[in-house]
Design a protein around this motif. Structure first.
Motif, PDB file in Angstrom:
ATOM      1  N   LEU A 153      42.140  29.154  46.109  1.00 50.79           N
ATOM      2  CA  LEU A 153      43.102  27.925  46.195  1.00 50.79           C
ATOM      3  C   LEU A 153      44.179  28.330  47.328  1.00 50.79           C
ATOM      4  CD1 LEU A 153      44.381  25.121  45.247  1.00 50.79           C
ATOM      5  CD2 LEU A 153      45.624  26.399  43.510  1.00 50.79           C
ATOM      6  N   SER A 154      44.263  27.405  48.235  1.00 53.13           N
ATOM      7  CA  SER A 154      45.226  27.563  49.275  1.00 53.13           C
ATOM      8  C   SER A 154      46.061  26.246  49.450  1.00 53.13           C
ATOM      9  CB  SER A 154      44.833  27.868  50.582  1.00 53.13           C
ATOM     10  OG  SER A 154      44.252  29.187  50.358  1.00 53.13           O
ATOM     11  N   PHE A 155      47.108  26.373  49.940  1.00 53.39           N
ATOM     12  CA  PHE A 155      47.955  25.086  49.805  1.00 53.39           C
ATOM     13  C   PHE A 155      49.050  25.166  51.274  1.00 53.39           C
ATOM     14  CE2 PHE A 155      51.862  22.170  49.347  1.00 53.39           C
ATOM     15  CZ  PHE A 155      50.977  21.245  49.314  1.00 53.39           C
ATOM     16  N   GLY A 160      53.368  22.836  58.134  1.00 54.69           N
ATOM     17  CA  GLY A 160      52.554  23.887  58.675  1.00 54.69           C
ATOM     18  C   GLY A 160      52.866  25.061  57.687  1.00 54.69           C
ATOM     19  N   LYS A 161      53.986  25.119  56.964  1.00 59.01           N
ATOM     20  CA  LYS A 161      54.226  26.591  56.125  1.00 59.01           C
ATOM     21  C   LYS A 161      53.100  26.667  54.942  1.00 59.01           C
ATOM     22  CE  LYS A 161      57.926  28.449  53.604  1.00 59.01           C
ATOM     23  NZ  LYS A 161      59.402  28.208  53.151  1.00 59.01           N
ATOM     24  N   LYS A 162      52.577  27.683  54.957  1.00 55.49           N
ATOM     25  CA  LYS A 162      51.914  28.136  54.046  1.00 55.49           C
ATOM     26  C   LYS A 162      52.430  28.648  52.782  1.00 55.49           C
ATOM     27  CE  LYS A 162      46.802  29.638  53.565  1.00 55.49           C
ATOM     28  NZ  LYS A 162      45.749  30.290  54.447  1.00 55.49           N
ATOM     29  N   ILE A 163      51.918  28.202  51.453  1.00 56.87           N
ATOM     30  CA  ILE A 163      52.932  28.454  50.394  1.00 56.87           C
ATOM     31  C   ILE A 163      51.747  29.103  49.436  1.00 56.87           C
ATOM     32  CG2 ILE A 163      54.147  27.783  48.472  1.00 56.87           C
ATOM     33  CD1 ILE A 163      55.534  26.928  51.046  1.00 56.87           C
ATOM     34  N   LEU A 164      50.590  28.956  49.341  1.00 55.15           N
ATOM     35  CA  LEU A 164      49.650  29.435  48.537  1.00 55.15           C
ATOM     36  C   LEU A 164      48.533  29.948  49.486  1.00 55.15           C
ATOM     37  CD1 LEU A 164      49.165  26.748  45.374  1.00 55.15           C
ATOM     38  CD2 LEU A 164      50.728  29.083  45.697  1.00 55.15           C
ATOM     39  N   ASP A 165      47.834  31.199  49.120  1.00 58.08           N
ATOM     40  CA  ASP A 165      46.798  31.784  49.788  1.00 58.08           C
ATOM     41  C   ASP A 165      45.977  32.454  49.057  1.00 58.08           C
ATOM     42  OD1 ASP A 165      45.632  32.965  52.005  1.00 58.08           O
ATOM     43  OD2 ASP A 165      47.112  34.372  52.365  1.00 58.08           O
ATOM     44  N   ASP A 166      44.679  31.886  48.952  1.00 56.49           N
ATOM     45  CA  ASP A 166      43.505  32.398  48.334  1.00 56.49           C
ATOM     46  C   ASP A 166      43.618  32.708  46.962  1.00 56.49           C
ATOM     47  OD1 ASP A 166      40.807  32.839  48.350  1.00 56.49           O
ATOM     48  OD2 ASP A 166      41.357  34.983  48.962  1.00 56.49           O
ATOM     49  N   PRO A 199      46.796  17.051  49.379  1.00 56.10           N
ATOM     50  CA  PRO A 199      45.374  17.661  49.309  1.00 56.10           C
ATOM     51  C   PRO A 199      45.624  19.393  49.518  1.00 56.10           C
ATOM     52  CG  PRO A 199      45.955  16.712  51.630  1.00 56.10           C
ATOM     53  CD  PRO A 199      46.938  16.208  50.602  1.00 56.10           C
ATOM     54  N   TYR A 200      44.843  19.875  48.737  1.00 55.83           N
ATOM     55  CA  TYR A 200      44.799  21.589  48.577  1.00 55.83           C
ATOM     56  C   TYR A 200      43.414  22.017  49.341  1.00 55.83           C
ATOM     57  CZ  TYR A 200      42.382  20.685  44.436  1.00 55.83           C
ATOM     58  OH  TYR A 200      41.339  20.217  43.366  1.00 55.83           O
ATOM     59  N   GLU A 201      43.255  23.204  49.569  1.00 54.15           N
ATOM     60  CA  GLU A 201      42.135  23.901  49.888  1.00 54.15           C
ATOM     61  C   GLU A 201      41.769  24.764  49.084  1.00 54.15           C
ATOM     62  OE1 GLU A 201      42.747  26.075  53.615  1.00 54.15           O
ATOM     63  OE2 GLU A 201      43.884  24.327  54.562  1.00 54.15           O
ATOM     64  N   GLY A 202      40.365  24.791  48.857  1.00 55.24           N
ATOM     65  CA  GLY A 202      39.700  25.560  47.920  1.00 55.24           C
ATOM     66  C   GLY A 202      39.131  24.691  46.959  1.00 55.24           C
ATOM     67  N   HIS A 203      39.036  25.149  45.546  1.00 56.81           N
ATOM     68  CA  HIS A 203      38.787  24.635  44.217  1.00 56.81           C
ATOM     69  C   HIS A 203      39.652  24.507  43.054  1.00 56.81           C
ATOM     70  CE1 HIS A 203      35.014  23.600  46.464  1.00 56.81           C
ATOM     71  NE2 HIS A 203      35.243  24.800  46.823  1.00 56.81           N
TER      72      HIS A 203
END
Length: 399
Positions: A153-155, A160-166, A199-203
């Motif tokens: 999960l990434s968000f 453009g600021k990344k808060i959650l990373d993998d 929308p988030y990235e990952g699952h």
């Protein structure tokens, strides 16, 4: 301008003590006066046409009176196209005047409709809702969730600021997972990711189904959320808990350790709490929101710092009640206070958007920051308790 003035007014009322304590009253007063002046100017411009045109509409609509007087008097005198009595003439004139007055007011209706259309066009994009099917809601409530899996999960916010990373972890029905970490490490954002507002990235999968791809009505029936700042309504205690349901609120007020306090209020469960819970203390507001969340139990519960305003004993009791009421749910509990974490089924330590998962004992061995934070909190609590006992002994001795 009206909206900005309302926001400024609310800010000035809610934060009055803070501004006074830091000597910012005059500065905030100046800002408020600027908003008030801007609103006055905008209101004058907006009302010029509204104030100027109705008299013109009235004159236009009443212009027909002159034709009635001219041709009507001929009819009364018997020189017109039809013979009228005085009664017929006055009746026709009065009816025409009344209809003219009504028709001249129609412009106000058109203005009101146009204003409503403009307002709706402004707020419609902020209210993306799909029609909810009652049958779908019932189906969701009858279908428990057995497993939750979060994978990679990434968000990233739109700026453009990344808060959650993998981030990856899993949980099963009946488990309570504690989430903690440093300030601004992404804990609350992780909780909000389950609302799918962005929308988030990952699952994020619930029994194998992707949460982000579900219908809004289905997702609403699965995920329950208690935010860091409780949202309460200007209504009674009971209505804030039940939100229209017909069941009793006693069980949930008791679960929030609030039943006795509510019973001692002026009108008991029917006591009005004011806008945003203005008549409640911070701890009461938190517990009331907690009671509401427990009342509308969902298979997955996201609780963002639900016990932050509670004392240790009340927090422990509320946690025991949570374990009992949420035994068939998956609970993600975000908190800075760690002395309850040894009782949780798993712990997620977050730092700089990344997460380390495991049991409490595993994180004590592998994450020095977690160990230091937990040890310092437990040590402080024990010392505080010892000092409190010593103070009570001294007071009793003096007596």
């Amino acid at each position: 301008q009206s909206g900005q003035l309302s926001t400024a007014t609310l800010d000035r009322a809610e934060n009055a003590m803070t501004y006074r304590a830091f000597g910012l009253e005059k500065k905030r007063q100046a800002v408020y006066e600027e908003n008030l002046t801007s609103y006055e100017k905008a209101a004058v411009k907006a009302n010029i046409w509204n104030a100027a045109m109705p008299p013109i509409y009235r004159i236009i609509s009443m212009a027909g009176v002159f034709f009635i007087l001219y041709f009507g008097q001929k009819n009364v005198l018997g020189t017109g196209w039809q013979a009228w009595s005085i009664a017929s003439f006055t009746t026709f004139l009065v009816c025409f005047v009344k209809l003219s007055v009504k028709s001249s007011s129609a412009a106000k209706l058109f203005n009101a409709v146009h204003k409503a259309q403009v307002s709706w066009n402004r707020i419609k994009p902020l209210l993306p809702q799909e029609e909810e099917n009652e049958a779908d809601e019932v189906k969701v409530k009858k279908t428990p969730v057995a497993a939750l899996k979060v994978k990679h999960l990434s968000f990233t916010y739109p700026d453009g600021k990344k808060i959650l990373d993998d981030i990856s972890f899993s949980a099963k029905k009946g488990q309570i997972i504690g989430i903690t970490g440093a300030v601004a490490c992404g804990k609350s954002t992780l909780g909000k990711a389950f609302l799918c507002e962005y929308p988030y990235e990952g699952h994020i999968t619930v029994d194998g189904a992707e949460l982000q791809n579900m219908e809004q009505s289905v997702r609403t029936g699965i995920v329950g959320y208690l935010g860091h700042d409780p949202e309460l309504f200007n209504d009674s205690v009971e209505n804030n808990v039940l939100l229209g349901d017909s069941k009793s609120s006693d069980t949930y007020l008791n679960a929030a350790c609030m039943k006795q306090e509510v019973a001692e209020m002026t009108d008991g469960k029917n006591t009005l709490i004011g806008s945003g819970g203005a008549y409640l203390s911070g701890g009461q507001a938190k517990r009331l929101a907690f009671a509401r969340t427990m009342c509308h139990d969902k298979p997955i519960l996201i609780l963002d710092d639900p016990f932050s305003a509670l004392d240790k004993n009340t927090e422990k009791q509320a946690f025991v009640n949570l374990q009992a009421l949420a035994k068939d749910s998956i609970v993600l509990l975000i908190s800075h206070r760690l002395y309850l974490f040894p009782e949780m089924d798993g712990v997620i330590w977050m730092e700089n958007g990344k997460a380390v998962t495991g049991t409490h004992e595993e994180l004590l061995k592998t994450v020095p920051e977690y160990e230091n934070l937990y040890t310092s909190q437990v040590h402080t609590t024990e010392n505080g308790g010892a000092e409190h006992d010593a103070q009570k002994t001294s007071e009793n001795g003096d007596l």
